[in-house]
Design a protein around this motif. Sequence first.
Motif, PDB file in Angstrom:
ATOM      1  N   ARG A 188       0.820  -1.197   0.000  1.00  0.00           N
ATOM      2  CA  ARG A 188       0.000   0.000   0.000  1.00  0.00           C
ATOM      3  C   ARG A 188       0.860   1.255   0.000  1.00  0.00           C
ATOM      4  NH1 ARG A 188      -4.727  -1.303  -1.694  1.00  0.00           N
ATOM      5  NH2 ARG A 188      -5.557   0.600  -0.770  1.00  0.00           N
ATOM      6  N   LEU A 189       0.409   2.280  -0.687  1.00  0.00           N
ATOM      7  CA  LEU A 189       1.119   3.551  -0.740  1.00  0.00           C
ATOM      8  C   LEU A 189       0.595   4.474   0.364  1.00  0.00           C
ATOM      9  CD1 LEU A 189       1.113   4.159  -4.606  1.00  0.00           C
ATOM     10  CD2 LEU A 189       2.849   3.006  -3.217  1.00  0.00           C
ATOM     11  N   ARG A 190       1.457   5.381   0.832  1.00  0.00           N
ATOM     12  CA  ARG A 190       1.039   6.341   1.853  1.00  0.00           C
ATOM     13  C   ARG A 190       0.794   7.725   1.262  1.00  0.00           C
ATOM     14  NH1 ARG A 190       5.678   9.222   2.752  1.00  0.00           N
ATOM     15  NH2 ARG A 190       7.649   8.129   2.353  1.00  0.00           N
ATOM     16  N   ARG A 191       1.287   7.970   0.043  1.00  0.00           N
ATOM     17  CA  ARG A 191       1.013   9.240  -0.621  1.00  0.00           C
ATOM     18  C   ARG A 191       1.014   9.017  -2.123  1.00  0.00           C
ATOM     19  NH1 ARG A 191       5.419  12.574  -2.340  1.00  0.00           N
ATOM     20  NH2 ARG A 191       7.448  11.562  -2.148  1.00  0.00           N
ATOM     21  N   ALA A 192       0.504   9.997  -2.850  1.00  0.00           N
ATOM     22  CA  ALA A 192       0.344   9.852  -4.300  1.00  0.00           C
ATOM     23  C   ALA A 192       1.693   9.814  -5.009  1.00  0.00           C
ATOM     24  CB  ALA A 192      -0.501  10.991  -4.847  1.00  0.00           C
ATOM     25  N   ALA A 193       1.828   8.871  -5.922  1.00  0.00           N
ATOM     26  CA  ALA A 193       3.009   8.771  -6.790  1.00  0.00           C
ATOM     27  C   ALA A 193       2.606   9.214  -8.190  1.00  0.00           C
ATOM     28  CB  ALA A 193       3.529   7.337  -6.816  1.00  0.00           C
ATOM     29  N   ARG A 194       3.306  10.225  -8.706  1.00  0.00           N
ATOM     30  CA  ARG A 194       3.048  10.726 -10.074  1.00  0.00           C
ATOM     31  C   ARG A 194       4.343  10.523 -10.852  1.00  0.00           C
ATOM     32  NH1 ARG A 194       0.628  14.188  -6.392  1.00  0.00           N
ATOM     33  NH2 ARG A 194       2.509  15.474  -6.280  1.00  0.00           N
ATOM     34  N   VAL A 195       4.364   9.466 -11.668  1.00  0.00           N
ATOM     35  CA  VAL A 195       5.623   8.886 -12.128  1.00  0.00           C
ATOM     36  C   VAL A 195       5.708   8.845 -13.648  1.00  0.00           C
ATOM     37  CG1 VAL A 195       7.128   6.847 -11.954  1.00  0.00           C
ATOM     38  CG2 VAL A 195       5.625   7.460 -10.050  1.00  0.00           C
ATOM     39  N   ILE A 196       6.931   9.072 -14.151  1.00  0.00           N
ATOM     40  CA  ILE A 196       7.257   8.892 -15.564  1.00  0.00           C
ATOM     41  C   ILE A 196       8.423   7.915 -15.646  1.00  0.00           C
ATOM     42  CG2 ILE A 196       8.115  10.000 -17.665  1.00  0.00           C
ATOM     43  CD1 ILE A 196       6.891  12.614 -16.616  1.00  0.00           C
ATOM     44  N   LEU A 197       8.340   6.933 -16.551  1.00  0.00           N
ATOM     45  CA  LEU A 197       9.444   6.023 -16.833  1.00  0.00           C
ATOM     46  C   LEU A 197      10.075   6.415 -18.163  1.00  0.00           C
ATOM     47  CD1 LEU A 197       8.212   4.290 -14.550  1.00  0.00           C
ATOM     48  CD2 LEU A 197       8.724   2.269 -15.934  1.00  0.00           C
ATOM     49  N   VAL A 198      11.403   6.532 -18.166  1.00  0.00           N
ATOM     50  CA  VAL A 198      12.142   6.868 -19.380  1.00  0.00           C
ATOM     51  C   VAL A 198      13.151   5.761 -19.643  1.00  0.00           C
ATOM     52  CG1 VAL A 198      13.649   8.555 -20.515  1.00  0.00           C
ATOM     53  CG2 VAL A 198      11.908   9.332 -18.886  1.00  0.00           C
ATOM     54  N   GLY A 199      13.179   5.249 -20.863  1.00  0.00           N
ATOM     55  CA  GLY A 199      14.130   4.192 -21.189  1.00  0.00           C
ATOM     56  C   GLY A 199      14.260   4.013 -22.685  1.00  0.00           C
ATOM     57  N   ALA A 200      15.437   3.638 -23.126  1.00  0.00           N
ATOM     58  CA  ALA A 200      15.687   3.409 -24.548  1.00  0.00           C
ATOM     59  C   ALA A 200      14.853   2.240 -25.060  1.00  0.00           C
ATOM     60  CB  ALA A 200      17.172   3.138 -24.766  1.00  0.00           C
ATOM     61  N   PRO A 201      14.598   2.187 -26.365  1.00  0.00           N
ATOM     62  CA  PRO A 201      13.878   1.047 -26.935  1.00  0.00           C
ATOM     63  C   PRO A 201      14.560  -0.264 -26.553  1.00  0.00           C
ATOM     64  CG  PRO A 201      14.175   2.766 -28.593  1.00  0.00           C
ATOM     65  CD  PRO A 201      14.979   3.177 -27.399  1.00  0.00           C
ATOM     66  N   GLY A 202      13.768  -1.227 -26.107  1.00  0.00           N
ATOM     67  CA  GLY A 202      14.309  -2.541 -25.772  1.00  0.00           C
ATOM     68  C   GLY A 202      14.854  -2.669 -24.375  1.00  0.00           C
ATOM     69  N   VAL A 203      14.792  -1.594 -23.559  1.00  0.00           N
ATOM     70  CA  VAL A 203      15.376  -1.645 -22.223  1.00  0.00           C
ATOM     71  C   VAL A 203      14.434  -2.299 -21.216  1.00  0.00           C
ATOM     72  CG1 VAL A 203      14.566   0.539 -21.248  1.00  0.00           C
ATOM     73  CG2 VAL A 203      16.871  -0.260 -20.710  1.00  0.00           C
ATOM     74  N   GLY A 204      13.182  -2.487 -21.584  1.00  0.00           N
ATOM     75  CA  GLY A 204      12.241  -3.164 -20.690  1.00  0.00           C
ATOM     76  C   GLY A 204      11.300  -2.231 -19.952  1.00  0.00           C
ATOM     77  N   LYS A 205      11.027  -1.071 -20.537  1.00  0.00           N
ATOM     78  CA  LYS A 205      10.139  -0.105 -19.879  1.00  0.00           C
ATOM     79  C   LYS A 205       8.741  -0.686 -19.674  1.00  0.00           C
ATOM     80  CE  LYS A 205       9.056   3.734 -22.109  1.00  0.00           C
ATOM     81  NZ  LYS A 205       7.592   3.957 -22.119  1.00  0.00           N
ATOM     82  N   GLY A 206       8.224  -1.374 -20.687  1.00  0.00           N
ATOM     83  CA  GLY A 206       6.901  -1.979 -20.566  1.00  0.00           C
ATOM     84  C   GLY A 206       6.848  -3.031 -19.476  1.00  0.00           C
ATOM     85  N   THR A 207       7.901  -3.837 -19.376  1.00  0.00           N
ATOM     86  CA  THR A 207       7.964  -4.876 -18.342  1.00  0.00           C
ATOM     87  C   THR A 207       7.948  -4.258 -16.953  1.00  0.00           C
ATOM     88  OG1 THR A 207       9.183  -6.394 -19.770  1.00  0.00           O
ATOM     89  CG2 THR A 207       9.367  -6.753 -17.396  1.00  0.00           C
ATOM     90  N   GLN A 208       8.757  -3.213 -16.742  1.00  0.00           N
ATOM     91  CA  GLN A 208       8.813  -2.580 -15.427  1.00  0.00           C
ATOM     92  C   GLN A 208       7.496  -1.886 -15.089  1.00  0.00           C
ATOM     93  OE1 GLN A 208      11.162  -3.426 -13.556  1.00  0.00           O
ATOM     94  NE2 GLN A 208      12.637  -4.166 -15.069  1.00  0.00           N
ATOM     95  N   SER A 209       6.854  -1.290 -16.083  1.00  0.00           N
ATOM     96  CA  SER A 209       5.557  -0.657 -15.842  1.00  0.00           C
ATOM     97  C   SER A 209       4.540  -1.691 -15.363  1.00  0.00           C
ATOM     98  CB  SER A 209       5.046   0.019 -17.120  1.00  0.00           C
ATOM     99  OG  SER A 209       5.879   1.080 -17.503  1.00  0.00           O
ATOM    100  N   GLU A 210       4.471  -2.829 -16.046  1.00  0.00           N
ATOM    101  CA  GLU A 210       3.530  -3.882 -15.673  1.00  0.00           C
ATOM    102  C   GLU A 210       3.799  -4.385 -14.261  1.00  0.00           C
ATOM    103  OE1 GLU A 210       3.757  -6.929 -18.584  1.00  0.00           O
ATOM    104  OE2 GLU A 210       2.974  -5.695 -20.214  1.00  0.00           O
ATOM    105  N   ARG A 211       5.067  -4.538 -13.913  1.00  0.00           N
ATOM    106  CA  ARG A 211       5.408  -5.046 -12.586  1.00  0.00           C
ATOM    107  C   ARG A 211       5.062  -4.036 -11.496  1.00  0.00           C
ATOM    108  NH1 ARG A 211      11.217  -8.140 -13.880  1.00  0.00           N
ATOM    109  NH2 ARG A 211      10.277  -9.784 -15.164  1.00  0.00           N
ATOM    110  N   LEU A 212       5.288  -2.761 -11.745  1.00  0.00           N
ATOM    111  CA  LEU A 212       4.918  -1.740 -10.766  1.00  0.00           C
ATOM    112  C   LEU A 212       3.399  -1.716 -10.558  1.00  0.00           C
ATOM    113  CD1 LEU A 212       7.207   1.298 -11.703  1.00  0.00           C
ATOM    114  CD2 LEU A 212       7.230   0.037  -9.541  1.00  0.00           C
ATOM    115  N   LEU A 213       2.639  -1.810 -11.648  1.00  0.00           N
ATOM    116  CA  LEU A 213       1.184  -1.780 -11.549  1.00  0.00           C
ATOM    117  C   LEU A 213       0.662  -2.992 -10.780  1.00  0.00           C
ATOM    118  CD1 LEU A 213       0.374  -0.613 -15.190  1.00  0.00           C
ATOM    119  CD2 LEU A 213       0.067   0.735 -13.113  1.00  0.00           C
TER     120      LEU A 213
END
Length: 269
Positions: A2-27
């Motif tokens: 559970r979070l205690r305060r709002a997270a307003r987040v941007i992920l930045v990564g080169a193509p193929g670095v796994g940005k989609g994978t990390q987004s799914e895991r965080l969600l």
Amino acid sequence: MRLRRAARVILVGAPGVGKGTQSERLLQRFPELQSISTGDLLRHNVKARTPLGIKVEHTMKAGGLVADDLIMRLISNELYKRGWLRRPGDPEVMTLSSTATTTEPHCFGALPLDDWITSAAALNEHTPPVASEDPSASFLLDGFPRTVAQARTCDKIIPINLVISLKTPIDVVIERITSRWVHEPSGRVYNTTFNAPKVAGVDDVTGEPLTQRPDDNVDVYKERFRKFQETSEPLLEHYAKKGVLWEVEGMTSNEITPKLYEEFERRFA
């Protein structure tokens, strides 16, 4: 977790670095966190025939880029609808179903939102919106901003409090994408280095041949990486100056994920 305060987040990564994978895991790990995708917002507004959707439909069908101020209007309207942004002096109202996407922006006070926030120039004449700190107002902003100019516009509306820069050595990413094979009809993806098919070049389920995507080659990737660096380096510098940039490096997604969880929990949980 559970979070205690709002997270307003941007992920930045080169193509193929796994940005989609990390987004799914965080969600998955943080249920209060939701994805705000500019692509999804555009498609929804076009389908729903909203005023903004009508404005961008022609541009999208022609393959053009939607203007930054219209993208920001889509994002800000969505956040207002969910009760995650409000104008100064307006009461804080959280929607009952923050995951629901409606066709019209929720309006506060006498002025419609489109009259109140229309462009970066208009924002200069108004007090910035107030962001909710309720944990349920946490989101990953996907697809925007990609440039410093877009980030400066975003700053006037959304106080981003974490920008994550994902880094993997370029030679590792090149090896990863050149080893990738796909079964086009199903979308199944294989990699000869860590997830090889049982029979080389053949799909495990159907026995049909595997193919490589046209952009999964070294020359194409290097050009995509060069363009990414041109826009991302100034963008990351912008957020570093604001004190919200955090960089994480690893050879694989599984190496990066625990570091990402730890930092996210330290800041928000």
